[in-house]
Scaffold this motif. Structure first.
Motif, mmCIF file in Angstrom:
data_model
loop_
_atom_site.group_PDB
_atom_site.id
_atom_site.type_symbol
_atom_site.label_atom_id
_atom_site.label_comp_id
_atom_site.label_asym_id
_atom_site.label_seq_id
_atom_site.Cartn_x
_atom_site.Cartn_y
_atom_site.Cartn_z
ATOM 1 N N ILE A 200 0.847 -1.208 0.030
ATOM 2 C CA ILE A 200 -0.010 -0.173 0.296
ATOM 3 C C ILE A 200 0.728 1.150 -0.116
ATOM 4 O O ILE A 200 1.737 1.369 0.679
ATOM 5 C CB ILE A 200 -0.953 0.075 1.254
ATOM 6 C CG1 ILE A 200 -1.975 -1.177 1.072
ATOM 7 C CG2 ILE A 200 -1.807 1.285 1.256
ATOM 8 C CD1 ILE A 200 -2.727 -1.445 2.240
ATOM 9 N N GLN A 201 0.588 2.018 -0.933
ATOM 10 C CA GLN A 201 1.259 3.454 -0.931
ATOM 11 C C GLN A 201 -0.138 4.457 -0.285
ATOM 12 O O GLN A 201 -1.146 4.689 -0.843
ATOM 13 C CB GLN A 201 1.481 3.795 -2.407
ATOM 14 C CG GLN A 201 2.516 3.146 -3.031
ATOM 15 C CD GLN A 201 2.878 3.326 -4.348
ATOM 16 O OE1 GLN A 201 2.722 4.519 -4.849
ATOM 17 N NE2 GLN A 201 2.932 2.524 -5.263
ATOM 18 N N TRP A 202 0.465 4.966 0.940
ATOM 19 C CA TRP A 202 -0.540 5.749 1.637
ATOM 20 C C TRP A 202 -0.915 7.051 1.349
ATOM 21 O O TRP A 202 -1.600 7.807 1.993
ATOM 22 C CB TRP A 202 -0.303 5.666 3.265
ATOM 23 C CG TRP A 202 -0.440 4.022 3.690
ATOM 24 C CD1 TRP A 202 0.539 3.159 3.700
ATOM 25 C CD2 TRP A 202 -1.734 3.624 4.081
ATOM 26 N NE1 TRP A 202 0.054 1.837 4.286
ATOM 27 C CE2 TRP A 202 -1.461 2.326 4.509
ATOM 28 C CE3 TRP A 202 -2.994 3.854 4.172
ATOM 29 C CZ2 TRP A 202 -2.221 1.391 5.007
ATOM 30 C CZ3 TRP A 202 -3.950 3.096 4.677
ATOM 31 C CH2 TRP A 202 -3.514 1.740 5.156
ATOM 32 N N ALA A 203 -0.020 7.929 0.666
ATOM 33 C CA ALA A 203 0.040 9.061 0.314
ATOM 34 C C ALA A 203 -1.216 9.680 -0.059
ATOM 35 O O ALA A 203 -1.775 10.361 0.553
ATOM 36 C CB ALA A 203 0.967 9.631 -0.721
ATOM 37 N N ASN A 204 -2.134 9.098 -1.038
ATOM 38 C CA ASN A 204 -3.535 9.751 -1.247
ATOM 39 C C ASN A 204 -4.489 9.163 -0.312
ATOM 40 O O ASN A 204 -5.341 10.190 -0.023
ATOM 41 C CB ASN A 204 -3.955 9.208 -2.766
ATOM 42 C CG ASN A 204 -3.342 9.849 -3.972
ATOM 43 O OD1 ASN A 204 -3.380 10.801 -4.082
ATOM 44 N ND2 ASN A 204 -2.405 9.077 -4.354
ATOM 45 N N PHE A 205 -4.326 8.465 0.639
ATOM 46 C CA PHE A 205 -5.316 8.066 1.466
ATOM 47 C C PHE A 205 -4.894 9.254 2.667
ATOM 48 O O PHE A 205 -6.006 9.860 3.111
ATOM 49 C CB PHE A 205 -5.050 6.771 2.217
ATOM 50 C CG PHE A 205 -5.999 6.430 3.591
ATOM 51 C CD1 PHE A 205 -7.251 5.971 3.211
ATOM 52 C CD2 PHE A 205 -5.303 6.810 4.813
ATOM 53 C CE1 PHE A 205 -8.044 5.988 4.246
ATOM 54 C CE2 PHE A 205 -6.073 6.448 5.950
ATOM 55 C CZ PHE A 205 -7.350 6.042 5.811
ATOM 56 N N PHE A 206 -3.708 9.497 3.059
ATOM 57 C CA PHE A 206 -3.444 10.808 3.875
ATOM 58 C C PHE A 206 -3.962 12.037 3.372
ATOM 59 O O PHE A 206 -4.334 12.983 4.199
ATOM 60 C CB PHE A 206 -2.159 10.665 4.294
ATOM 61 C CG PHE A 206 -1.686 9.332 5.081
ATOM 62 C CD1 PHE A 206 -2.280 8.985 5.989
ATOM 63 C CD2 PHE A 206 -0.418 8.919 4.866
ATOM 64 C CE1 PHE A 206 -1.867 7.662 7.123
ATOM 65 C CE2 PHE A 206 -0.038 7.818 5.637
ATOM 66 C CZ PHE A 206 -0.936 7.237 6.686
ATOM 67 N N LEU A 207 -3.768 12.164 2.132
ATOM 68 C CA LEU A 207 -4.502 13.295 1.430
ATOM 69 C C LEU A 207 -5.874 13.446 1.481
ATOM 70 O O LEU A 207 -6.601 14.530 2.166
ATOM 71 C CB LEU A 207 -4.063 13.574 0.024
ATOM 72 C CG LEU A 207 -4.489 14.667 -0.748
ATOM 73 C CD1 LEU A 207 -4.057 15.673 -0.249
ATOM 74 C CD2 LEU A 207 -3.999 14.431 -2.337
ATOM 75 N N TRP A 208 -6.694 12.552 1.345
ATOM 76 C CA TRP A 208 -8.162 12.469 1.600
ATOM 77 C C TRP A 208 -8.540 12.528 3.018
ATOM 78 O O TRP A 208 -9.146 13.486 3.109
ATOM 79 C CB TRP A 208 -8.552 11.079 1.208
ATOM 80 C CG TRP A 208 -10.082 10.811 1.499
ATOM 81 C CD1 TRP A 208 -11.233 11.228 1.068
ATOM 82 C CD2 TRP A 208 -10.455 9.939 2.715
ATOM 83 N NE1 TRP A 208 -12.165 10.873 1.627
ATOM 84 C CE2 TRP A 208 -12.052 9.885 2.507
ATOM 85 C CE3 TRP A 208 -9.704 9.145 3.664
ATOM 86 C CZ2 TRP A 208 -12.432 9.307 3.644
ATOM 87 C CZ3 TRP A 208 -10.529 8.509 4.655
ATOM 88 C CH2 TRP A 208 -12.107 8.531 4.642
ATOM 89 N N ALA A 209 -7.823 11.664 3.861
ATOM 90 C CA ALA A 209 -8.235 12.130 5.516
ATOM 91 C C ALA A 209 -7.791 13.307 5.765
ATOM 92 O O ALA A 209 -8.457 13.858 6.775
ATOM 93 C CB ALA A 209 -7.604 10.792 6.198
#
Length: 400
Positions: A200-209
């Motif tokens: 998992i690359q978390w960058a876009n999830f953290f951006l969304w959150a």
């Protein structure tokens, strides 16, 4: 020609320009919702241009169906991502939504102008019951697809009752999450698939959150209406599963029943008119945003439309960027697949509750009831496109 002289970049640039032209054509010609959108994507992207294979397109569409957000918009954005990476994907999103967003923003501004100048809105009187007819048929068709057993039926009925009795936007995410958790417990019914380790690359999830939390905090601190509009739509865009039909009850509860930013008549008029437009039905948010800031002048209405549009479309974009990279591994987990059954069943119940709430005030007036029934009959028993139905309703309103 030596490899270092091969004009790779110009050829790729021309391919991207052709792709963007194709997206614009689709944005101007795709009427009828996600199912019709998918068929037109197939005709242009697979059969005509061969940007990707049929199986690749169907897989991307399946992925977008299980994510919150506008399915058609996420699918076409994902195709742009596959062809040219994140930059082309963002341009694809912009081209796809711009025509419908522009029209619905203008409609919102025009609606307020007519009201301010005491001009009659009677020409749109048939559009409001027609919108209820569209919603009832959409809810029925969603139910046919997602209600597969007694559990999903019970969830749909419970969700409808809860949403009808407790008409607060807070109940929507609770109902959806509860539905997903309940059916996740039935994961053993699903076929076991060989699992691979998740990378998992978390960058876009953290951006969304980060945007989710930041917008909520900033809105609470500043009490600025544009910030709160962005947060409201961002939250709804992060929680809606099933497309524009499921989004409708969420927006009605939030902006009509709870916050009173729009009247019921204004909401229904916009809902009916958006059926006549090409592109994503989520552009209804642009109309609501413009009317929500009606007292701030033309610039305020434009700003309200802009922040609302950004709020409704960004969550799905961030999430498709995030999940796309590890979808192959994620879909192998039975719990994930099982939870979607409950989410979809609950969403169908929310649509039913919205249809009942919108129909109730019309029930004592037989002309409105007749228009609802006629609209439903046309949708069920003919192939007449929604755009033709809406145009006929407007013409009938003008003539009669």
């Amino acid at each position: 020609m030596p490899p270092y002289l091969t004009p790779v970049k110009p050829v790729r640039r021309i391919r991207y320009l052709i792709f963007m032209k194709d997206v614009l054509i689709l944005a101007l010609t795709t009427f009828g919702g996600p199912q019709v959108h998918l068929a037109m994507l197939y005709e242009r992207f697979v059969k005509k241009r061969r940007y990707l294979t049929e199986s690749e397109l169907m897989e991307l569409n399946a992925l977008c169906q299980i994510l919150p957000g506008p399915t058609s918009t996420q699918t076409i954005t994902a195709v742009g991502f596959k062809i040219g990476g994140p930059n082309l994907a963002y341009i694809t999103l912009l081209i796809w939504v711009l025509p419908a967003v522009s029209i619905m923003t203008a409609v919102g501004m025009g609606m307020y102008y007519l009201e301010q100048h005491n001009l009659s809105l009677r020409f749109a009187r048939f559009i409001q019951p027609m919108a209820v007819g569209f919603l009832i048929v959409a809810g029925y068709r969603i139910g046919q697809k997602v209600i597969k057993d007694q559990i999903s039926l019970a969830l749909a009925i419970t969700a409808a009752l809860v949403a009808y009795v407790f008409r607060s936007p807070v109940m929507t995410p609770i109902v959806i999450v509860a539905g997903g958790l309940i059916t996740a417990l039935t994961y053993q019914k699903h076929e076991r698939m060989e699992k691979k380790p998740l990378k998992i690359q978390w960058a876009n999830f953290f951006l969304w959150a980060g945007v989710f939390i930041g917008a909520a905090g900033l809105g609470a601190i500043t009490q600025s209406l544009p910030v709160r509009l962005f947060e409201n739509f961002y939250r709804n865009g992060s929680l809606v599963f099933g497309g524009g039909q499921v989004l409708t009850p969420m927006l009605y509860n939030e902006f009509v029943a709870f916050k009173h930013y729009l009247t019921r008549e204004e909401f229904l008029s916009g809902l009916g008119l958006v059926q006549a437009l090409p592109g994503p039905t989520f552009c209804f948010a642009s109309y609501i945003g413009a009317l929500s800031m009606r007292h701030s002048g033309w610039s305020g209405q434009f700003w309200g439309s802009f922040v609302s549009t950004a709020g409704i479309f960004l969550p799905g974009t961030f999430l498709i960027y995030f999940v796309y990279r590890f979808w192959e591994q994620l879909k192998r987990y039975r719990v994930v697949r099982a939870s979607l059954d409950g989410v979809n069943a609950a969403s169908s119940g929310l649509t039913a509750a919205a249809a009942i709430a919108l129909f109730e005030p019309m029930a004592p007036y037989w002309p409105s009831v007749a228009v609802v029934l006629i609209t439903m009959g046309i949708l069920f028993f003919t192939r007449i496109p929604p755009v033709v139905i809406v145009i006929c309703g407007l013409l009938a309103g003008v003539v009669l």
